[in-house]
Scaffold this motif. Sequence first.
Motif, mmCIF file in Angstrom:
data_model
loop_
_atom_site.group_PDB
_atom_site.id
_atom_site.type_symbol
_atom_site.label_atom_id
_atom_site.label_comp_id
_atom_site.label_asym_id
_atom_site.label_seq_id
_atom_site.Cartn_x
_atom_site.Cartn_y
_atom_site.Cartn_z
ATOM 1 N N THR A 195 1.065 -6.647 2.093
ATOM 2 C CA THR A 195 1.267 -6.393 0.662
ATOM 3 C C THR A 195 0.058 -6.784 -0.175
ATOM 4 O O THR A 195 -0.005 -6.443 -1.357
ATOM 5 C CB THR A 195 2.481 -7.184 0.138
ATOM 6 O OG1 THR A 195 2.198 -8.584 0.213
ATOM 7 C CG2 THR A 195 3.728 -6.875 0.937
ATOM 8 N N THR A 196 -0.874 -7.534 0.399
ATOM 9 C CA THR A 196 -2.062 -8.124 -0.229
ATOM 10 C C THR A 196 -1.711 -9.279 -1.160
ATOM 11 O O THR A 196 -2.576 -9.771 -1.886
ATOM 12 C CB THR A 196 -2.922 -7.091 -1.008
ATOM 13 O OG1 THR A 196 -2.296 -6.736 -2.248
ATOM 14 C CG2 THR A 196 -3.167 -5.841 -0.169
ATOM 15 N N GLY A 200 -4.757 -3.724 -2.360
ATOM 16 C CA GLY A 200 -3.942 -2.566 -2.035
ATOM 17 C C GLY A 200 -4.196 -1.465 -3.046
ATOM 18 O O GLY A 200 -4.280 -1.729 -4.252
ATOM 19 N N SER A 256 -0.622 0.677 5.691
ATOM 20 C CA SER A 256 0.283 -0.464 5.636
ATOM 21 C C SER A 256 1.517 -0.203 6.477
ATOM 22 O O SER A 256 1.557 0.730 7.283
ATOM 23 C CB SER A 256 0.660 -0.794 4.184
ATOM 24 O OG SER A 256 1.249 -2.089 4.116
ATOM 25 N N ILE A 281 0.087 3.113 0.545
ATOM 26 C CA ILE A 281 -1.102 2.416 0.044
ATOM 27 C C ILE A 281 -2.162 2.351 1.133
ATOM 28 O O ILE A 281 -1.872 2.445 2.327
ATOM 29 C CB ILE A 281 -0.793 0.978 -0.454
ATOM 30 C CG1 ILE A 281 -0.442 0.046 0.727
ATOM 31 C CG2 ILE A 281 0.302 0.973 -1.508
ATOM 32 C CD1 ILE A 281 -0.392 -1.430 0.347
ATOM 33 N N ARG A 299 -5.256 -0.356 2.315
ATOM 34 C CA ARG A 299 -5.638 -1.765 2.141
ATOM 35 C C ARG A 299 -7.130 -1.889 2.452
ATOM 36 O O ARG A 299 -7.567 -1.542 3.552
ATOM 37 C CB ARG A 299 -4.801 -2.665 3.051
ATOM 38 C CG ARG A 299 -3.320 -2.653 2.686
ATOM 39 C CD ARG A 299 -2.492 -3.461 3.672
ATOM 40 N NE ARG A 299 -2.593 -2.916 5.014
ATOM 41 C CZ ARG A 299 -2.441 -3.632 6.127
ATOM 42 N NH1 ARG A 299 -2.209 -4.938 6.044
ATOM 43 N NH2 ARG A 299 -2.534 -3.060 7.304
#
Length: 411
Positions: A149-150, A324, A351, A359, A361
């Motif tokens: 999710t960062t 992200g 992801s 998304i 990353r």
Amino acid sequence: MTGFAPLTPPPRLLMGPGPINCYPRVLSAMSTQLVGQYDPVMTGYMNETMALYRTLFNTKNQQTMLIDGTSRAGIEAVLVSAIEPGDKVLVPIFGRFGHLLAEIAERADAEVHTIEVPWGEVFKPEQIEAAIKKVQPKLLAIVQGDTSTTMFQPLEDIGAICEANDVLFYCDATASVGGNPLEVDKWKLDAVSVGLQKCLGGPSGSAPITMSQKFVDVVRTRHHVEAGIRDAHHESARGPKIRSNYFDLGMIMDYWGDERLNHHTEAATMLYCARECAILHLEEGQQNVIARHKVAGDAMLAGVQALGLTPFGDLANKMSNVVGVVIPDGVHGEQVREDLLLRFNIEIGTSFGPLKGKIWRIGTMGYNARQDAVLHTLQSLETVLRKQGMSLPAGAGVDAALAVYSGAMNV
């Protein structure tokens, strides 16, 4: 058998969520000749590595060492060594790797309780405190930085909550260590495990860990034993046996300690590597490394925003070393990744779970947390997106990133 060519991998620039390109000195360290595992030179290197990681972790914990294996090996060693069947474990989940902690705890026959927030958010201390009071767990297991999710979970207030409720506090800081603050003693963490393949600038394959005396006592005794019957350090003094020989931290501590009791043959090449990662980090200075990661992360974030792309999640709680990026409508996300890889030799990540295909990353960590890597990635991303038909402000991403770097130089 003949016909196999020497290893000649392409010159990839690894700008995903990890692994990343190694520091050149780390690669050199890994080519160092071996010595025997009980050679005083080798045991000296082991002692040096323990001391280096105490400093890196900001702890005085004597039991600070390496687990031979990837970062997941460190997680498993900590959890299977502390958990007895039926123990309550609380796992706050805000991404894929919280689910991993819960799974490993379940495999150790813990009674696992979870709380969750939507991916892209983190927990407030009061949410964790309420869950601790409700569940009354033996151990809280949480991820500091979850690359899926960062997001970056603040830990500063959680240790005191755990201490007040007599709960062991364990954190997997693999994705965050080195590029973000981690204060083991100050934040009252009882156990931490990490890996080398992100901000520390090494390869996957060694998992530094540290344990408080409170955590060590739990591992050593497992169940209380009648006083005076057996030495609590002896294997027969324990309660139910740890369900792993390889990941038995009691035995591993005896191997790394003054007794040097044989447990396994230390992965010497990975020890050389982990030692060099820590030396490089401390030579540059912890705060300088964190600042370098922050500038690189800020520049990458500014660059993708200047291109009109939308960053994912709560930006107030993102890791400094990975961003992200929401894949725009009408853009083939995997084609973008393939073009970056095959045309520009740049790897970025996709992801998992609810974010799969939604998304990208993009990491800026370790050796790759530097200006040229950021600029090259942004310019290449712009070119690939134009190829897919997007109308973008020419050079805006690079210009925005340069402005961040210029501002940092003028501070």
